[in-house]
Every structure is written in structure tokens, then in C-alpha cells.
Scaffold this active site. Structure first.
Site, PDB file in Angstrom:
ATOM      1  N   ASN A  57      -8.366  -2.425  -2.800  1.00  0.00           N
ATOM      2  CA  ASN A  57      -9.773  -2.182  -2.458  1.00  0.00           C
ATOM      3  C   ASN A  57     -10.130  -0.696  -2.456  1.00  0.00           C
ATOM      4  O   ASN A  57     -11.308  -0.340  -2.578  1.00  0.00           O
ATOM      5  CB  ASN A  57     -10.106  -2.809  -1.091  1.00  0.00           C
ATOM      6  CG  ASN A  57      -9.305  -2.210   0.047  1.00  0.00           C
ATOM      7  OD1 ASN A  57      -8.086  -2.122  -0.013  1.00  0.00           O
ATOM      8  ND2 ASN A  57      -9.980  -1.799   1.106  1.00  0.00           N
ATOM      9  N   HIS A  58      -9.139   0.193  -2.336  1.00  0.00           N
ATOM     10  CA  HIS A  58      -9.436   1.634  -2.353  1.00  0.00           C
ATOM     11  C   HIS A  58      -9.552   2.198  -3.773  1.00  0.00           C
ATOM     12  O   HIS A  58      -9.946   3.356  -3.931  1.00  0.00           O
ATOM     13  CB  HIS A  58      -8.369   2.412  -1.574  1.00  0.00           C
ATOM     14  CG  HIS A  58      -8.625   2.430  -0.098  1.00  0.00           C
ATOM     15  ND1 HIS A  58      -9.254   3.474   0.546  1.00  0.00           N
ATOM     16  CD2 HIS A  58      -8.365   1.514   0.865  1.00  0.00           C
ATOM     17  CE1 HIS A  58      -9.344   3.209   1.841  1.00  0.00           C
ATOM     18  NE2 HIS A  58      -8.805   2.018   2.058  1.00  0.00           N
TER      19      HIS A  58
ATOM     20  N   HIS B  56      -2.542  -4.837   2.009  1.00  0.00           N
ATOM     21  CA  HIS B  56      -3.865  -4.643   2.615  1.00  0.00           C
ATOM     22  C   HIS B  56      -3.856  -4.380   4.119  1.00  0.00           C
ATOM     23  O   HIS B  56      -4.803  -3.802   4.639  1.00  0.00           O
ATOM     24  CB  HIS B  56      -4.725  -5.864   2.295  1.00  0.00           C
ATOM     25  CG  HIS B  56      -6.206  -5.672   2.500  1.00  0.00           C
ATOM     26  ND1 HIS B  56      -6.863  -4.505   2.193  1.00  0.00           N
ATOM     27  CD2 HIS B  56      -7.162  -6.519   2.982  1.00  0.00           C
ATOM     28  CE1 HIS B  56      -8.150  -4.642   2.445  1.00  0.00           C
ATOM     29  NE2 HIS B  56      -8.348  -5.852   2.935  1.00  0.00           N
TER      30      HIS B  56
ATOM     31  N   HIS C 112      -1.111   4.611  -0.327  1.00  0.00           N
ATOM     32  CA  HIS C 112      -2.102   5.464   0.346  1.00  0.00           C
ATOM     33  C   HIS C 112      -1.780   6.955   0.315  1.00  0.00           C
ATOM     34  O   HIS C 112      -1.782   7.628   1.356  1.00  0.00           O
ATOM     35  CB  HIS C 112      -2.314   4.994   1.781  1.00  0.00           C
ATOM     36  CG  HIS C 112      -3.246   3.826   1.895  1.00  0.00           C
ATOM     37  ND1 HIS C 112      -4.548   3.868   1.461  1.00  0.00           N
ATOM     38  CD2 HIS C 112      -3.044   2.571   2.369  1.00  0.00           C
ATOM     39  CE1 HIS C 112      -5.122   2.698   1.673  1.00  0.00           C
ATOM     40  NE2 HIS C 112      -4.232   1.886   2.213  1.00  0.00           N
TER      41      HIS C 112
ATOM     42  N   ASP D 238       0.823  -1.214   0.000  1.00  0.00           N
ATOM     43  CA  ASP D 238       0.000   0.000   0.000  1.00  0.00           C
ATOM     44  C   ASP D 238       0.859   1.267   0.000  1.00  0.00           C
ATOM     45  O   ASP D 238       1.892   1.323   0.672  1.00  0.00           O
ATOM     46  CB  ASP D 238      -0.892   0.032   1.235  1.00  0.00           C
ATOM     47  CG  ASP D 238      -1.864  -1.147   1.290  1.00  0.00           C
ATOM     48  OD1 ASP D 238      -1.484  -2.259   0.877  1.00  0.00           O
ATOM     49  OD2 ASP D 238      -2.997  -0.954   1.758  1.00  0.00           O
TER      50      ASP D 238
ATOM     51  N   ASP E 117      -6.290   7.599  -1.002  1.00  0.00           N
ATOM     52  CA  ASP E 117      -7.014   7.725   0.271  1.00  0.00           C
ATOM     53  C   ASP E 117      -6.064   7.689   1.474  1.00  0.00           C
ATOM     54  O   ASP E 117      -4.965   7.169   1.404  1.00  0.00           O
ATOM     55  CB  ASP E 117      -8.074   6.636   0.434  1.00  0.00           C
ATOM     56  CG  ASP E 117      -9.271   6.843  -0.478  1.00  0.00           C
ATOM     57  OD1 ASP E 117      -9.549   7.997  -0.827  1.00  0.00           O
ATOM     58  OD2 ASP E 117      -9.914   5.835  -0.847  1.00  0.00           O
ATOM     59  N   ARG E 118      -6.560   8.260   2.559  1.00  0.00           N
ATOM     60  CA  ARG E 118      -5.885   8.350   3.861  1.00  0.00           C
ATOM     61  C   ARG E 118      -4.738   9.369   3.854  1.00  0.00           C
ATOM     62  O   ARG E 118      -4.613  10.136   4.777  1.00  0.00           O
ATOM     63  CB  ARG E 118      -5.374   6.987   4.355  1.00  0.00           C
ATOM     64  CG  ARG E 118      -6.380   5.845   4.342  1.00  0.00           C
ATOM     65  CD  ARG E 118      -7.693   6.145   5.048  1.00  0.00           C
ATOM     66  NE  ARG E 118      -7.537   6.523   6.425  1.00  0.00           N
ATOM     67  CZ  ARG E 118      -7.464   5.677   7.460  1.00  0.00           C
ATOM     68  NH1 ARG E 118      -7.475   4.374   7.217  1.00  0.00           N
ATOM     69  NH2 ARG E 118      -7.382   6.113   8.695  1.00  0.00           N
TER      70      ARG E 118
ATOM     71  N   HIS F  60      -3.945  -8.177  -3.680  1.00  0.00           N
ATOM     72  CA  HIS F  60      -3.995  -7.107  -2.683  1.00  0.00           C
ATOM     73  C   HIS F  60      -4.480  -7.638  -1.341  1.00  0.00           C
ATOM     74  O   HIS F  60      -3.871  -7.379  -0.296  1.00  0.00           O
ATOM     75  CB  HIS F  60      -4.905  -5.973  -3.142  1.00  0.00           C
ATOM     76  CG  HIS F  60      -4.994  -4.871  -2.128  1.00  0.00           C
ATOM     77  ND1 HIS F  60      -3.962  -3.987  -1.916  1.00  0.00           N
ATOM     78  CD2 HIS F  60      -5.953  -4.545  -1.218  1.00  0.00           C
ATOM     79  CE1 HIS F  60      -4.283  -3.154  -0.935  1.00  0.00           C
ATOM     80  NE2 HIS F  60      -5.485  -3.475  -0.492  1.00  0.00           N
TER      81      HIS F  60
ATOM     82  N   ASP G 244      -3.912   0.059  -3.674  1.00  0.00           N
ATOM     83  CA  ASP G 244      -4.138   1.079  -2.647  1.00  0.00           C
ATOM     84  C   ASP G 244      -3.154   2.231  -2.798  1.00  0.00           C
ATOM     85  O   ASP G 244      -2.287   2.485  -1.945  1.00  0.00           O
ATOM     86  CB  ASP G 244      -4.063   0.479  -1.245  1.00  0.00           C
ATOM     87  CG  ASP G 244      -5.415  -0.089  -0.797  1.00  0.00           C
ATOM     88  OD1 ASP G 244      -6.300  -0.226  -1.657  1.00  0.00           O
ATOM     89  OD2 ASP G 244      -5.575  -0.390   0.395  1.00  0.00           O
TER      90      ASP G 244
ATOM     91  N   ARG H 112     -13.616  -6.190   8.493  1.00  0.00           N
ATOM     92  CA  ARG H 112     -13.797  -5.417   7.254  1.00  0.00           C
ATOM     93  C   ARG H 112     -15.260  -5.128   6.941  1.00  0.00           C
ATOM     94  O   ARG H 112     -15.560  -4.220   6.171  1.00  0.00           O
ATOM     95  CB  ARG H 112     -13.183  -6.177   6.075  1.00  0.00           C
ATOM     96  CG  ARG H 112     -11.697  -6.460   6.212  1.00  0.00           C
ATOM     97  CD  ARG H 112     -10.862  -5.223   6.054  1.00  0.00           C
ATOM     98  NE  ARG H 112      -9.433  -5.536   6.089  1.00  0.00           N
ATOM     99  CZ  ARG H 112      -8.471  -4.637   5.950  1.00  0.00           C
ATOM    100  NH1 ARG H 112      -8.774  -3.367   5.769  1.00  0.00           N
ATOM    101  NH2 ARG H 112      -7.202  -5.000   6.000  1.00  0.00           N
TER     102      ARG H 112
END
Length: 531
Positions: A162-163, A292, A104, A102, A133-134, A211, A130, A265
Site C-alpha cells: 500500500n505504500h 502489512h 519500510h 514489509d 516510507d517510515r 500484501h 512496502d 485504516r
């Protein structure tokens, strides 16, 4: 810090220590100025290969918080689309290769990653998803990584996390970031390219790279190849599980069922050591490599397979000090000549952004408003205890008394309104301080007042370990039940309810002060009449 203005030059000031500064220049020259101007076409596009971004320029431009024009960003994203569409669901890659977890939106740590992992011009890369985001530099990460994909389509590979979907990127920060820095059209183009990202990879015919993890519906690699990936990530099925599933926390145990619902999750499954070993044996593979999940050391090696003596599962995470709170290391995995090397690295400094890309003026309004009303209350609260207890009465004429009563009521309402304002700003200030990563640190499920004012050091003290940070942040790792718009509407309703309660709340102490203050009006009138 004391500033003395120069009488002959209005832009010149002398600080204590005889340091001279100018309002037309940066005070702190040690900090490089941001790139205020957008890149020109002449700066961005390579002279050697027209239509391809100049990677060294792009790296530095983004490092200085520079932006591209709308047309330039669209050109990069649109150019990569056909490359991604042409790739299969399941990539088949050979060593040597560097595998990354990730990112992010942590652009400055991505630059460090390339220093540790090697130059993409002569190093094969596989990213496990990923990218957004964040963190607050997601669009920079996407444009920079997509530029590498454009330059090196056969040695630089990007998989889906997943993002990389509309639901999460709208709920978290990526959509908002695109709107603030570029436009909704750029966000839509990013979503279109996310829909094209491959779902998995086989490295050296030995490792399955995904992922998230395995699925109870995943029996053979052929099951991955049959998926229709060109769509939004579903909330169930193989495609969902490849991007969302996790190993059991006690993965090494033999007592776990093969699969169980993933309550952390809110979707997909937990998978076990037994399920992993059976899948590997059936498909003639050595191990599963996935991302992940944040790891304190940037990676985790799980229990070894009894058949091969090699870890059946490995997790790699490449975002150090995740969300500026976890304090974790990051890592990349380099595989060459049958040797796996884990290379770790720490977080790099980065510019600070206020939550949700808010500007400092809007962010500070509740704080300033609360302080101003507190000052007003302090000015009003000038009565001594003796004055508050003084019940001396004066007689005045009916006409003056009637006018004084009217004036007293007006003044009383204004004083009480100041109290309502103070409580209102207090509610707004408290809402501004809510931070999901930290609020579980107090028994009231809210941040201790003043935590944010302490800055990054105060936050670090509030969360003292990786495990505490992870527990505090667990809610943000779930599949969001609502969109950001619905979530904000719900939050607005809660805030409105709190504001109404604050307005309706009685304040006997302030009422008593108001009564004493307004009584001074008829008292003064009586004294004047006596003269």
C-alpha cells in the site's frame, strides 16, 4: 573532555588521557567514514555483464551511505520497468521460495534479511511490498532490490504494497527522501515502476500471497487477473483491498461478520476466519500469506482451518524494531519440500537521520534561540526583591524628564521584545519536539519536554512495550486524508496561530523588571544633576 592545543601544530590537540587527535583526521577511527563520493561508472557497472550493477559494490556503497549519480539511478529503474510490465497481476511460483514482508526503508536490516534468507543468486525470493516510507533509507532499498530483479528476473519477485503509491509516499518520507538525495525525476520514475508491480502470487498452487488481505468482491483468482493494476492505488475496490485490508484482531472468533469496514485504516475492510476459509475452499488453496501489520515476533499464525488442519492465515513482517521504536523482531518464511520454516532476526545498527531529513543547523535553531533569549532574560533579571519593591522617587527637570521618558519607553519595548522572542522560540522548540509515535504517552497529547534530548534510550523508556508503540503509532497506519503539502500547510497555520498568541501574551513579571531597570536612568540623571 579537555582539549589542549599544540603550539607547533594547529591541527594537533591532546585530550585528557594523553590521547592525540588531529582536526584533519577522524577522531573516532572505530566508526567507518561515509562514502562521500558518488559511484563512478567503472565502480558501479559489472565487468561480466555491462549495464548490470555490480551487486557486492552496490551493497557496500549503500552501506556506507554512498549515492549514485542521477543517470545511474535512472538506468537501474528504467531497466527494470519492462520486466515488471511483462509480469501478470497474479504470479504463479513454485517452491523452494523465501517470502518476505514489509521492509519500510530499513536498508541495514534488509542486508541482514539476505544473510538469514539466503543469497538471491541461488535462493528464490518473493517480497510482499512496502519497501519505502517510515525508514530513512527507502531509495537505497528500492535501488538495491530493483538491481536484484534486473539480475534474476525469473527468481526474484517484487509485489506491490500500500505504500508503493503517490499518496502515501508523498505524505510520509519517500518523496522528500528522493528530493534530498536525488531528484523529483527519480521519484517519478520510482512511481512509474511501482504502478507496474504485481498484486498477488500463488505459491506452489497452495498459498495466496498478498500484501494486505481479502476483499468482499474477491470470489476467485480470476478476479485478480482482471484488475488494471497500472495506475495509482484506488481507495476502494479489489485492488485497494488486496493492499489495505486486515484480519480482525480477534480473527479466530466465529462471531465476526465476514467483512466489516476497517476503521483503523480508514479504508478497505476487516476480514474474518469464516470469509478466509470459504475463499480457500472455493479456490482449492491451503492458506493466505500476507504482510502489512507489524508483529512482535515478526510473524503470526492464525487459527487452523477445520478442513486442512493448517493455519488459514499467516502474517509475516520483515522490518525489525519498526521505526526504531517498536522493539519487534523480524521474520522471513522459507518454504521447501512441504516444510515451512520461520527465520527470525533482530534489528541492525544504522546511521541516524534527523526527522524529515533536516540538517542539524536548521533543527537546532529553535533550541539555540530559546537558550540565548533565556540567557538575556537571566541577565535582565538582576534586580533583588528589595529593588523591585523600592518606590523611591526623584525630581528632575522637565527637559531631562521628557528625554528620559522617551528613552525609558524604547528600553522597555526592547526588554519586552526579548520576552516575546523567548516565548516564540519556545513555541518553535516545542513544535520541533513533536513526534507522532510518542506524543500520546502524555496526557497533553504532546511529548514530555526533554524526551528527545535523552536520545534513543529516553525514547525506549517512554515506550516500554510493543503494544504501547503500536497504539501510539496507529494514526500513521491510516490512509492519510490529505497530502503532505496540505498537512504541512495546516501545521503551519497552527504554528502561526501559536506564535501570534505567544507574541500577544502579556508578561507582567518581565514588565515589572523593565520598569525597575528603566527607572535607573532618571535616577542616575538626578544624581548627576545634584553634582
Amino acid at each position: 573532555m579537555i582539549l589542549t592545543k599544540d603550539k607547533t601544530d594547529p591541527t594537533k590537540y591532546v585530550m585528557n588521557g594523553n590521547r592525540t587527535v588531529y582536526t584533519t583526521q577522524r577522531v573516532n577511527t572505530d566508526v567507518e567514514a561515509p562514502a562521500f563520493e558518488k559511484a563512478t561508472d567503472e565502480q558501479l557497472w559489472s565487468k561480466e555483464r555491462p549495464g548490470y550493477p555490480d551487486l557486492p559494490f552496490l551493497r557496500e556503497h549503500f552501506r556506507r551511505e554512498g549515492r549514485l549519480t542521477e543517470g545511474q539511478a535512472k538506468a537501474i529503474l528504467a531497466s527494470v520497468l519492462p520486466i515488471l510490465r511483462s509480469e501478470p497481476n497474479l504470479l504463479r511460483l513454485d517452491a523452494p521460495i523465501t517470502i518476505c514482508g514489509d521492509v519500510h526503508g530499513q536498508y541495514y536490516d534488509l542486508l541482514k534479511l539476505f544473510e538469514v534468507g539466503g543469497d538471491p543468486s541461488n535462493t528464490q525470493y518473493l517480497f510482499l511490498g512496502d519497501y519505502v516510507d517510515r525508514g530513512y533509507f527507502s531509495i537505497e532499498c528500492v535501488l538495491y532490490l530493483w538491481s536484484f530483479k534486473l539480475w534474476y528476473p525469473t527468481s526474484f519477485f517484487l509485489m506491490r504494497g500500500n505504500h508503493e503509491c503517490r499518496h502515501l509516499s508523498e505524505y510520509f518520507t519517500f518523496k522528500l527522501e528522493c528530493e534530498k538525495k536525488y531528484s523529483l525525476a527519480i521519484y517519478d520514475l520510482c512511481m512509474e515502476s511501482f504502478d507496474c508491480l504485481p498484486l498477488a502470487a500463488i505459491v506452489n498452487q497452495q498459498f495466496l500471497c498478498v500484501h494486505g488481505g481479502l476483499s468482499p468482491d474477491l470470489k476467485t483468482l480470476r478476479d485478480i487477473e482482471k484488475i488494471n493494476r497500472f495506475r495509482e492505488i484506488p481507495t476502494s475496490g479489489i485492488m485497494c483491498d488486496l493492499l489495505w485490508s486486515d484480519p480482525y484482531e480477534d480473527f479466530d472468533s466465529d462471531q465476526n461478520p465476514k467483512f466489516d469496514r476497517n476503521h483503523v485504516r480508514g479504508c478497505s475492510y476487516f476480514f474474518s476466519y469464516r470469509a478466509t476459509c470459504q475463499f480457500l475452499e472455493k479456490n482449492h488453496l491451503l492458506s493466505v500469506i500476507r504482510a502489512h501489520e507489524a508483529q512482535a515476533n515478526g510473524y503470526r499464525m492464525y487459527r487452523k482451518s477445520s478442513e486442512t488442519g493448517f493455519p488459514a492465515l499467516m502474517t509475516i513482517f520483515s522490518a525489525p524494531n519498526y521505526v526504531d521504536v517498536y522493539g519487534n523482531k523480524a521474520a522471513v518464511l522459507s518454504y521447501d519440500k512441504s516444510v515451512l520454516n520461520i527465520r527470525q532476526f533482530n534489528a541492525s545498527p544504522h546511521p541516524y537521520w534527523l526527522p524529515n531529513f533536516m540538517n542539524v543547523f536548521h533543527w537546532s535553531l529553535p533550541f539555540v534561540g530559546e537558550k540565548i533569549t533565556a540567557m538575556l532574560l537571566a541577565i535582565l533579571n538582576i534586580c533583588s526583591q528589595e529593588e523591585l519593591n523600592d518606590d523611591t522617587s526623584y525630581s528632575v527637570s522637565p527637559a531631562i524628564a521628557s528625554e528620559a521618558d522617551h528613552r525609558r519607553e524604547i528600553i522597555r519595548k526592547k526588554i519586552l521584545a526579548v520576552g516575546k522572542m523567548s516565548r516564540t522560540f519556545s513555541v518553535l522548540r516545542e513544535n520541533s519536539e513533536l513526534v507522532m509515535e510518542l506524543k500520546s504517552k502524555s496526557g497533553s497529547n504532546k511529548l514530555p519536554i526533554g524526551t528527545l534530548e535523552l536520545g534513543s534510550e529516553g525514547i525506549r523508556k517512554a515506550i516500554t512495550s510493543f503494544e504501547e508503540a503500536r497504539r501510539s503509532d496507529i494514526e500513521n497506519e491510516r490512509l492519510p486524508p490529505t497530502t503532505r503539502a496540505k498537512d504541512e500547510t495546516m501545521q503551519m497555520e497552527v504554528t502561526t496561530s501559536k506564535l501570534q498568541d505567544a507574541i500577544d501574551q502579556d508578561d507582567p513579571a518581565l514588565g515589572k523588571i523593565a520598569d525597575v531597570i528603566i527607572q535607573s536612568s532618571p535616577n542616575q540623571a538626578q544624581k548627576e544633576q545634584a553634582f
